[in-house]
Design a protein around this motif. Structure first.
Motif, mmCIF file in Angstrom:
data_model
loop_
_atom_site.group_PDB
_atom_site.id
_atom_site.type_symbol
_atom_site.label_atom_id
_atom_site.label_comp_id
_atom_site.label_asym_id
_atom_site.label_seq_id
_atom_site.Cartn_x
_atom_site.Cartn_y
_atom_site.Cartn_z
ATOM 1 N N SER A 1 -4.764 -29.052 26.380
ATOM 2 C CA SER A 1 -4.850 -27.606 26.151
ATOM 3 C C SER A 1 -4.237 -27.299 24.792
ATOM 4 O O SER A 1 -3.833 -28.210 24.048
ATOM 5 C CB SER A 1 -4.141 -26.833 27.273
ATOM 6 N N ALA A 2 -4.157 -26.018 24.469
ATOM 7 C CA ALA A 2 -3.759 -25.592 23.122
ATOM 8 C C ALA A 2 -2.344 -26.069 22.792
ATOM 9 O O ALA A 2 -1.471 -26.172 23.653
ATOM 10 C CB ALA A 2 -3.839 -24.084 23.017
ATOM 11 N N ILE A 3 -2.129 -26.345 21.506
ATOM 12 C CA ILE A 3 -0.827 -26.751 20.994
ATOM 13 C C ILE A 3 -0.139 -25.510 20.442
ATOM 14 O O ILE A 3 -0.744 -24.710 19.722
ATOM 15 C CB ILE A 3 -0.969 -27.826 19.909
ATOM 16 N N SER A 4 1.126 -25.344 20.760
ATOM 17 C CA SER A 4 1.865 -24.153 20.341
ATOM 18 C C SER A 4 2.720 -24.381 19.104
ATOM 19 O O SER A 4 2.923 -23.452 18.317
ATOM 20 C CB SER A 4 2.744 -23.655 21.487
ATOM 21 N N SER A 5 3.227 -25.597 18.895
ATOM 22 C CA SER A 5 4.107 -25.844 17.758
ATOM 23 C C SER A 5 4.135 -27.337 17.461
ATOM 24 O O SER A 5 3.621 -28.156 18.235
ATOM 25 C CB SER A 5 5.519 -25.325 18.045
ATOM 26 N N GLY A 6 4.763 -27.674 16.356
ATOM 27 C CA GLY A 6 4.887 -29.076 15.961
ATOM 28 C C GLY A 6 5.751 -29.190 14.722
ATOM 29 O O GLY A 6 5.990 -28.206 14.007
ATOM 30 N N THR A 7 6.235 -30.396 14.451
ATOM 31 C CA THR A 7 7.062 -30.635 13.276
ATOM 32 C C THR A 7 7.061 -32.115 12.941
ATOM 33 O O THR A 7 6.625 -32.951 13.752
ATOM 34 C CB THR A 7 8.508 -30.139 13.513
ATOM 35 N N TRP A 8 7.575 -32.453 11.769
ATOM 36 C CA TRP A 8 7.639 -33.841 11.295
ATOM 37 C C TRP A 8 8.940 -34.497 11.733
ATOM 38 O O TRP A 8 9.931 -33.821 12.012
ATOM 39 C CB TRP A 8 7.546 -33.897 9.779
ATOM 40 N N HIS A 9 8.906 -35.813 11.753
ATOM 41 C CA HIS A 9 10.129 -36.593 11.955
ATOM 42 C C HIS A 9 11.000 -36.438 10.707
ATOM 43 O O HIS A 9 10.494 -36.459 9.577
ATOM 44 C CB HIS A 9 9.778 -38.063 12.185
ATOM 45 N N PRO A 10 12.302 -36.263 10.842
ATOM 46 C CA PRO A 10 13.132 -35.988 9.656
ATOM 47 C C PRO A 10 13.286 -37.163 8.711
ATOM 48 O O PRO A 10 13.565 -36.958 7.528
ATOM 49 C CB PRO A 10 14.479 -35.579 10.261
ATOM 50 N N THR A 11 13.113 -38.412 9.201
ATOM 51 C CA THR A 11 13.341 -39.574 8.335
ATOM 52 C C THR A 11 12.146 -40.510 8.249
ATOM 53 O O THR A 11 12.095 -41.340 7.341
ATOM 54 C CB THR A 11 14.568 -40.367 8.831
ATOM 55 N N ASP A 12 11.197 -40.422 9.162
ATOM 56 C CA ASP A 12 10.024 -41.300 9.159
ATOM 57 C C ASP A 12 8.806 -40.470 8.756
ATOM 58 O O ASP A 12 8.411 -39.544 9.464
ATOM 59 C CB ASP A 12 9.813 -41.913 10.545
ATOM 60 N N ARG A 13 8.190 -40.806 7.636
ATOM 61 C CA ARG A 13 7.082 -40.019 7.125
ATOM 62 C C ARG A 13 5.791 -40.214 7.911
ATOM 63 O O ARG A 13 4.825 -39.482 7.695
ATOM 64 C CB ARG A 13 6.816 -40.375 5.663
ATOM 65 N N ASN A 14 5.742 -41.176 8.817
ATOM 66 C CA ASN A 14 4.527 -41.449 9.580
ATOM 67 C C ASN A 14 4.531 -40.835 10.975
ATOM 68 O O ASN A 14 3.535 -40.961 11.689
ATOM 69 C CB ASN A 14 4.302 -42.962 9.711
ATOM 70 N N LEU A 15 5.617 -40.186 11.377
ATOM 71 C CA LEU A 15 5.727 -39.665 12.734
ATOM 72 C C LEU A 15 5.807 -38.144 12.715
ATOM 73 O O LEU A 15 6.400 -37.544 11.807
ATOM 74 C CB LEU A 15 6.961 -40.230 13.448
ATOM 75 N N CYS A 16 5.231 -37.541 13.739
ATOM 76 C CA CYS A 16 5.328 -36.102 13.959
ATOM 77 C C CYS A 16 5.279 -35.848 15.456
ATOM 78 O O CYS A 16 4.856 -36.710 16.230
ATOM 79 C CB CYS A 16 4.215 -35.346 13.232
ATOM 80 N N VAL A 17 5.707 -34.669 15.875
ATOM 81 C CA VAL A 17 5.735 -34.302 17.277
ATOM 82 C C VAL A 17 5.015 -32.975 17.448
ATOM 83 O O VAL A 17 5.074 -32.101 16.581
ATOM 84 C CB VAL A 17 7.185 -34.212 17.804
ATOM 85 N N THR A 18 4.300 -32.832 18.566
ATOM 86 C CA THR A 18 3.592 -31.602 18.885
ATOM 87 C C THR A 18 3.996 -31.150 20.279
ATOM 88 O O THR A 18 4.211 -31.966 21.176
ATOM 89 C CB THR A 18 2.066 -31.805 18.827
ATOM 90 N N ALA A 19 4.096 -29.837 20.449
ATOM 91 C CA ALA A 19 4.431 -29.227 21.740
ATOM 92 C C ALA A 19 3.206 -28.478 22.236
ATOM 93 O O ALA A 19 2.685 -27.604 21.538
ATOM 94 C CB ALA A 19 5.616 -28.279 21.591
ATOM 95 N N GLY A 20 2.758 -28.827 23.443
ATOM 96 C CA GLY A 20 1.532 -28.248 23.977
ATOM 97 C C GLY A 20 1.772 -27.378 25.184
ATOM 98 O O GLY A 20 2.842 -27.420 25.822
ATOM 99 N N THR A 21 0.762 -26.593 25.509
ATOM 100 C CA THR A 21 0.820 -25.757 26.705
ATOM 101 C C THR A 21 0.497 -26.539 27.970
ATOM 102 O O THR A 21 0.404 -25.945 29.046
ATOM 103 C CB THR A 21 -0.163 -24.590 26.557
ATOM 104 N N ASP A 22 0.321 -27.855 27.862
ATOM 105 C CA ASP A 22 0.104 -28.711 29.033
ATOM 106 C C ASP A 22 1.412 -29.327 29.532
ATOM 107 O O ASP A 22 1.396 -30.341 30.225
ATOM 108 C CB ASP A 22 -0.897 -29.820 28.707
ATOM 109 N N SER A 23 2.543 -28.736 29.144
ATOM 110 C CA SER A 23 3.875 -29.143 29.602
ATOM 111 C C SER A 23 4.266 -30.518 29.060
ATOM 112 O O SER A 23 4.981 -31.264 29.738
ATOM 113 C CB SER A 23 3.963 -29.141 31.133
ATOM 114 N N THR A 24 3.817 -30.855 27.849
ATOM 115 C CA THR A 24 4.154 -32.154 27.267
ATOM 116 C C THR A 24 4.563 -32.004 25.815
ATOM 117 O O THR A 24 4.136 -31.072 25.123
ATOM 118 C CB THR A 24 2.972 -33.135 27.344
#
Length: 590
Positions: A224-247
């Motif tokens: 389902s839709a993603i509400s927010s996200g951001t980058w890893h502070p020290t690893d340029r290849n990683l990012c995180v996303t927060a979704g409305t599917d509780s994950t």
């Protein structure tokens, strides 16, 4: 006249203070007009600012730090005895020197509300996104005081749109990579996040999960839709996303087919069936070194914290009623030392938390929320966590004290239009805001700030005709005026001919019809008759072709021979002319 005589040139006999001297030439030759940079910067100076002294009295704080603050204020007021009136002017000047808000540069490039803004690590490129699904890219080095516009406007979902107008996806968040700045993360109301280049091209699009799977641990992406996200502070290849599917899902930008880690948040709210919407997420790392911290908020009012380096099997701390349930916590940020977390909830509160005692908020302040209409409203720590920035529904920029959340400065940005997103760039020392009226404001101070808006206002205005609006009179694809008369085919170079898709490179020439493989060869009738089976039947009458075999089919029934001997004989009743059965003589059988 002889050579010995002096040549005398008579000049105008005017007094020194005569105003006519301003219209007379002072020298011969061509003059070069010089731009008054100081006057040009002075025109961007802001006219009015509100101080925290007027807004701080209205703020209501609670908690142990707030109680100490109230007692300290009371003691200070008893000791001052009226000497504070003499120091008001000094305090105002100190605020001007402390925060870069004395001047502003307004960029009006969006038609609808600006939901998110981001600056690259160098501070030379600004990206802003809107509710209409458009991302505008601004380059400070290319802008002048008369050309304050984006050099490119992109739609991340333009490739999916057909000829029929389709609905755009509002963009919730964009963020440049804090390490390289060559990529930025694009989060919209869609299950697939995108990684885009600094020029607006889609580099990676993460996969969408299977919505028919119940267990979110087995899906390869958000369902389902993603509400927010951001980058890893020290690893340029990683990012995180927060979704409305509780994950929460951690992605490696080099692998778009499956997330690297999936964090399933199980809600304990009654009637939620263990699921809730994740509203925002922040990933911080202490500047002096240490473990990373991953903090996220949910719609059921929970605030959950994980160790940023894993494992993510269970949270290290969780607060169930951090904010009021069923209110959208839109903003969350982590201090530079990784110890403090500030959240802005949909219950009209701003709360300060300590990661070492993650149970109750240290300070709670009432602040009107805008998440009911704009779920992208954020809150940000200033560089080195010396202040906290956030917007308000009245269109003001609030700069809060990081210890007690009391306003240090409240200044109007877009009165009447809510300030949705804010950011303070550490390198150029400038504050950027995005408002609901489609305006992006860059606040700066010529003495404190560097590059960015200072470089723009230090340039001479670009000379253009008064009616030369590039969006109306310029063809951006070929770079010539729209009023020009161009003969088709007369434009040389790459503008002639067609592209691989068959589209004409000259926008004034109609598109060339695409040729199919059959049209390229154009075989003759003889070739078709010899090589294509039953091609001779193309021009025959089908009725005549069937009647031609009528006699042969009657004599030798090839297809109906199976029931030739078993076919029953049709029998009809024999009636005379006198015994015609009419409708009155029929008997109804029951």
């Amino acid at each position: 006249m002889t050579d010995d005589e002096d040549i005398v040139i008579e000049g105008p006999d005017l007094a020194e203070d005569d105003p006519m001297r301003a219209f007379l030439p002072a020298s011969f030759g061509k003059k070069s007009a010089e731009t008054n940079i100081a006057a040009q910067i002075d025109r961007t100076k802001r006219s009015a600012t509100n101080r925290a002294s007027s807004a701080g009295e209205d703020a209501v704080a609670s908690g142990p730090s707030a109680d100490r603050l109230k007692g300290q204020k009371k003691e200070d007021s008893e000791k001052s005895d009226g000497s504070s009136d003499d120091s008001d002017s000094d305090d105002d000047s100190d605020d001007d020197d402390e925060f870069p808000v004395s001047h502003e540069l307004v960029l009006k490039t969006h038609e609808r509300a600006v939901t998110t803004i981001t600056l690259d690590p160098a501070g030379g490129r600004l990206a802003s996104a809107s509710v209409d699904g458009k991302i505008n890219l601004h380059d400070f080095a290319a802008m002048t005081p008369t050309t304050l516009r984006a050099f490119r406007s992109v739609d991340p979902f333009e490739s999916r749109k057909s000829s029929v107008q389709s609905e755009s996806h509002p963009i919730h968040r964009i963020e440049f990579s804090p390490l390289s700045g060559s990529l930025f993360l694009c989060i919209s109301s869609h299950p697939q996040a995108k990684i885009m280049s600094r020029d607006g091209d889609v580099v990676t699009e993460f996969v969408k999960g299977d919505m028919y799977l119940r267990d979110m641990n087995n899906t390869k992406g958000h369902i389902s839709a993603i509400s927010s996200g951001t980058w890893h502070p020290t690893d340029r290849n990683l990012c995180v996303t927060a979704g409305t599917d509780s994950t929460l899902r951690i992605w490696d930008i080099n692998n778009k087919r499956r997330q690297k880690e999936v964090i399933v948040f199980k809600s304990r709210a009654p009637g939620s069936a263990g699921r809730t919407r994740m509203t925002c997420v922040a990933w911080g790392s202490p500047t002096q070194g240490g473990n990373n911290v991953l903090v996220a908020a949910a719609l059921d009012g929970s605030l959950v914290m994980y160790s940023g380096n894993g494992p993510f099997s269970r949270p290290s701390a969780e607060i169930r009623d951090a904010h009021k349930p069923d209110t959208w916590t839109s903003g969350i940020d982590i201090s530079s030392d990784g110890r403090m977390v500030v959240t802005r909830g949909g219950d009209d509160t701003i709360k300060l938390w300590d990661t070492r005692k993650f149970k109750t908020p240290l300070v709670t302040v009432q602040h009107q929320s805008t998440s009911a209409h704009y779920s992208m409203s954020n809150i940000k720590y200033a560089p080195n966590s010396t202040s906290i920035l956030t917007g308000s529904a009245t269109g003001d920029l609030h700069i809060l004290n990081p210890g007690n959340l009391q306003p240090e400065l409240v200044t109007p940005v877009t009165p009447g239009a809510p300030v949705i997103t804010v950011d303070w760039h550490p390198k150029i020392n400038q504050i950027v805001t995005g408002s609901a009226n489609g305006e992006t404001h860059v606040l700066y101070n010529p003495t404190m700030s560097s590059r960015g808006a200072v470089d723009v206002m230090s340039k001479a205005p670009k000379k253009r005709h008064i009616d030369d609006n590039p969006s109306l009179t310029m063809d951006q694809s070929i770079g010539i005026s729209g009023d020009s008369i161009v003969t088709p085919g007369s434009m040389g170079g790459r503008r002639g001919g067609v592209t691989a898709s068959g589209r004409s490179r000259d926008p004034r020439r109609p598109e060339v019809m695409q040729q199919t493989p059959f049209m390229r060869t154009q075989p003759d009738e003889k070739h078709v008759a010899e090589n294509i089976p039953l091609a001779h039947m193309l021009h025959e009458d089908p009725r005549e072709a069937l009647l031609k075999y009528a006699d042969a089919a009657k004599k030798d029934p090839m297809f109906t021979q199976a029931w030739k001997d078993t076919q029953p004989v049709t029998q009809y009743a024999e009636l005379s002319d006198d015994e015609e059965e009419g409708p009155d003589k029929k008997r109804v059988r029951r």
